[in-house]
Design a protein around this motif. Structure first.
Motif, PDB file in Angstrom:
ATOM      1  N   GLN A 180       0.848  -1.181   0.000  1.00  0.00           N
ATOM      2  CA  GLN A 180       0.000   0.000   0.000  1.00  0.00           C
ATOM      3  C   GLN A 180       0.889   1.239   0.000  1.00  0.00           C
ATOM      4  O   GLN A 180       1.842   1.328   0.769  1.00  0.00           O
ATOM      5  CB  GLN A 180      -0.901   0.023   1.242  1.00  0.00           C
ATOM      6  CG  GLN A 180      -1.977  -1.036   1.217  1.00  0.00           C
ATOM      7  CD  GLN A 180      -3.036  -0.786   2.267  1.00  0.00           C
ATOM      8  OE1 GLN A 180      -3.471   0.330   2.499  1.00  0.00           O
ATOM      9  NE2 GLN A 180      -3.464  -1.839   2.927  1.00  0.00           N
ATOM     10  N   TYR A 181       0.563   2.178  -0.852  1.00  0.00           N
ATOM     11  CA  TYR A 181       1.277   3.441  -0.919  1.00  0.00           C
ATOM     12  C   TYR A 181       0.359   4.526  -0.366  1.00  0.00           C
ATOM     13  O   TYR A 181      -0.787   4.653  -0.811  1.00  0.00           O
ATOM     14  CB  TYR A 181       1.656   3.765  -2.368  1.00  0.00           C
ATOM     15  CG  TYR A 181       2.539   2.728  -3.002  1.00  0.00           C
ATOM     16  CD1 TYR A 181       1.988   1.688  -3.735  1.00  0.00           C
ATOM     17  CD2 TYR A 181       3.920   2.777  -2.850  1.00  0.00           C
ATOM     18  CE1 TYR A 181       2.783   0.717  -4.312  1.00  0.00           C
ATOM     19  CE2 TYR A 181       4.734   1.811  -3.431  1.00  0.00           C
ATOM     20  CZ  TYR A 181       4.157   0.789  -4.153  1.00  0.00           C
ATOM     21  OH  TYR A 181       4.950  -0.174  -4.709  1.00  0.00           O
ATOM     22  N   PHE A 182       0.876   5.276   0.575  1.00  0.00           N
ATOM     23  CA  PHE A 182       0.059   6.254   1.279  1.00  0.00           C
ATOM     24  C   PHE A 182       0.294   7.663   0.756  1.00  0.00           C
ATOM     25  O   PHE A 182       1.406   8.029   0.362  1.00  0.00           O
ATOM     26  CB  PHE A 182       0.377   6.226   2.776  1.00  0.00           C
ATOM     27  CG  PHE A 182      -0.209   5.042   3.493  1.00  0.00           C
ATOM     28  CD1 PHE A 182       0.424   3.820   3.473  1.00  0.00           C
ATOM     29  CD2 PHE A 182      -1.416   5.161   4.169  1.00  0.00           C
ATOM     30  CE1 PHE A 182      -0.127   2.709   4.121  1.00  0.00           C
ATOM     31  CE2 PHE A 182      -1.967   4.072   4.831  1.00  0.00           C
ATOM     32  CZ  PHE A 182      -1.325   2.851   4.800  1.00  0.00           C
ATOM     33  N   GLY A 183      -0.775   8.449   0.799  1.00  0.00           N
ATOM     34  CA  GLY A 183      -0.686   9.861   0.494  1.00  0.00           C
ATOM     35  C   GLY A 183      -0.146  10.639   1.678  1.00  0.00           C
ATOM     36  O   GLY A 183       0.137  10.056   2.732  1.00  0.00           O
ATOM     37  N   GLU A 222       3.936  12.981   7.012  1.00  0.00           N
ATOM     38  CA  GLU A 222       3.917  12.118   5.840  1.00  0.00           C
ATOM     39  C   GLU A 222       3.109  10.859   6.115  1.00  0.00           C
ATOM     40  O   GLU A 222       2.785  10.542   7.258  1.00  0.00           O
ATOM     41  CB  GLU A 222       5.343  11.740   5.445  1.00  0.00           C
ATOM     42  CG  GLU A 222       6.210  12.921   5.079  1.00  0.00           C
ATOM     43  CD  GLU A 222       7.615  12.512   4.684  1.00  0.00           C
ATOM     44  OE1 GLU A 222       8.443  13.410   4.497  1.00  0.00           O
ATOM     45  OE2 GLU A 222       7.870  11.298   4.568  1.00  0.00           O
ATOM     46  N   GLY A 223       2.811  10.129   5.053  1.00  0.00           N
ATOM     47  CA  GLY A 223       2.132   8.861   5.217  1.00  0.00           C
ATOM     48  C   GLY A 223       3.116   7.746   5.521  1.00  0.00           C
ATOM     49  O   GLY A 223       4.320   7.894   5.311  1.00  0.00           O
ATOM     50  N   PRO A 224       2.621   6.618   6.030  1.00  0.00           N
ATOM     51  CA  PRO A 224       3.509   5.479   6.317  1.00  0.00           C
ATOM     52  C   PRO A 224       4.144   4.934   5.046  1.00  0.00           C
ATOM     53  O   PRO A 224       3.539   4.976   3.971  1.00  0.00           O
ATOM     54  CB  PRO A 224       2.559   4.447   6.925  1.00  0.00           C
ATOM     55  CG  PRO A 224       1.360   5.216   7.373  1.00  0.00           C
ATOM     56  CD  PRO A 224       1.237   6.359   6.428  1.00  0.00           C
ATOM     57  N   VAL A 225       5.348   4.396   5.208  1.00  0.00           N
ATOM     58  CA  VAL A 225       6.070   3.774   4.094  1.00  0.00           C
ATOM     59  C   VAL A 225       6.388   2.340   4.484  1.00  0.00           C
ATOM     60  O   VAL A 225       6.924   2.087   5.566  1.00  0.00           O
ATOM     61  CB  VAL A 225       7.371   4.542   3.772  1.00  0.00           C
ATOM     62  CG1 VAL A 225       8.158   3.816   2.684  1.00  0.00           C
ATOM     63  CG2 VAL A 225       7.050   5.965   3.326  1.00  0.00           C
ATOM     64  N   LEU A 226       6.067   1.411   3.597  1.00  0.00           N
ATOM     65  CA  LEU A 226       6.269  -0.003   3.874  1.00  0.00           C
ATOM     66  C   LEU A 226       7.762  -0.339   4.002  1.00  0.00           C
ATOM     67  O   LEU A 226       8.577   0.052   3.167  1.00  0.00           O
ATOM     68  CB  LEU A 226       5.654  -0.846   2.757  1.00  0.00           C
ATOM     69  CG  LEU A 226       5.822  -2.360   2.885  1.00  0.00           C
ATOM     70  CD1 LEU A 226       5.023  -2.867   4.084  1.00  0.00           C
ATOM     71  CD2 LEU A 226       5.371  -3.055   1.605  1.00  0.00           C
TER      72      LEU A 226
END
Lengths: 117, 110
Positions: free
Chosen positions: A106-109, B41-45
């Protein structure tokens, strides 16, 4: 970075007003998700979409609705905002979705910070 | 009720020290992921583990999935200031429901 934008990035609104948050992607991914993030709760899934006009509820869907009329756009609507909906909202996209285990990425904004007064 | 509990909630250590973060549940997950999130920022896997007992290494980070697939750990060796951030685990159940953990906020002091 995956091409995901969220708008607005910040919003302050009053209780009882409708609010729509937009997620836009340029990756042509099939799956799109809306999460909210609150201290002590981590990220919680609100709704997700597995295709144009195909959506389903997540863990905390009450008070929220979504729409997806185009592959690239996923809208989250708070019909009548409440103070409990003050949160940071994240959109995410993925190519294959949750079926078959979480092997998909999943790639988040960047998130939208919403404050309901 | 939180399905995935992380501990500790906050961790502040000196650069060069080692640390371990835990992600625990009473539920069984078909797979589990770890993310890092920086402010604004959003989470990064970081990694996905799918087999009970699986160990994956990513440079100085070692991830382990419990044998019973109910828990996981993240170990960082010789922490650096660049490791500072919020670490989140996420698991998917057999019914394809996705849950994120409560998060561990790590601060590495130079």
């Amino acid at each position: 970075d995956a091409g995901i934008t969220q708008s607005p990035r910040h919003k302050v609104t009053e209780t009882g007003t409708p609010v729509t948050l937009r997620c836009h992607q340029t990756e042509n991914h099939r799956y799109m998700y809306w999460y909210r993030q609150d201290p002590g709760h981590g990220l919680r899934l609100i709704h997700y979409s597995y295709g144009v006009k195909d959506t389903d509820k997540g863990e905390v869907s009450d008070g929220y609705s979504v729409s997806r009329s185009k592959t690239e756009d996923f809208l989250l609507t708070l019909e009548s905002a409440t103070s409990s909906q003050t949160s940071v909202y994240f959109c995410a996209i993925s190519p294959r979705g949750l079926a078959g285990g979480l092997t998909d990425t999943q790639y988040f904004g960047p998130g939208t910070r919403l404050t309901v007064l | 009720t939180q399905l995935l509990e992380q501990s500790p909630q906050f961790l502040s250590i000196q650069e060069g020290e080692n640390l371990t973060v835990y992600c625990n549940s009473s539920s069984v997950f078909s797979s589990l992921q770890w993310y890092r999130q920086e402010p604004g920022e959003g989470p990064v896997l970081l990694v996905t583990v799918v087999t009970g007992g699986e160990v994956k290494k990513l440079k100085r980070l070692t991830f382990q999935f419990g044998d019973a697939r109910k828990d996981s750990s993240l170990h960082i060796t010789a922490a650096q200031t660049g490791d500072t951030g919020l670490y989140l685990c996420a698991g998917i159940t057999g019914a394809n429901n996705l849950f994120f953990g409560t998060g561990t906020r790590l601060t590495v002091i130079p």
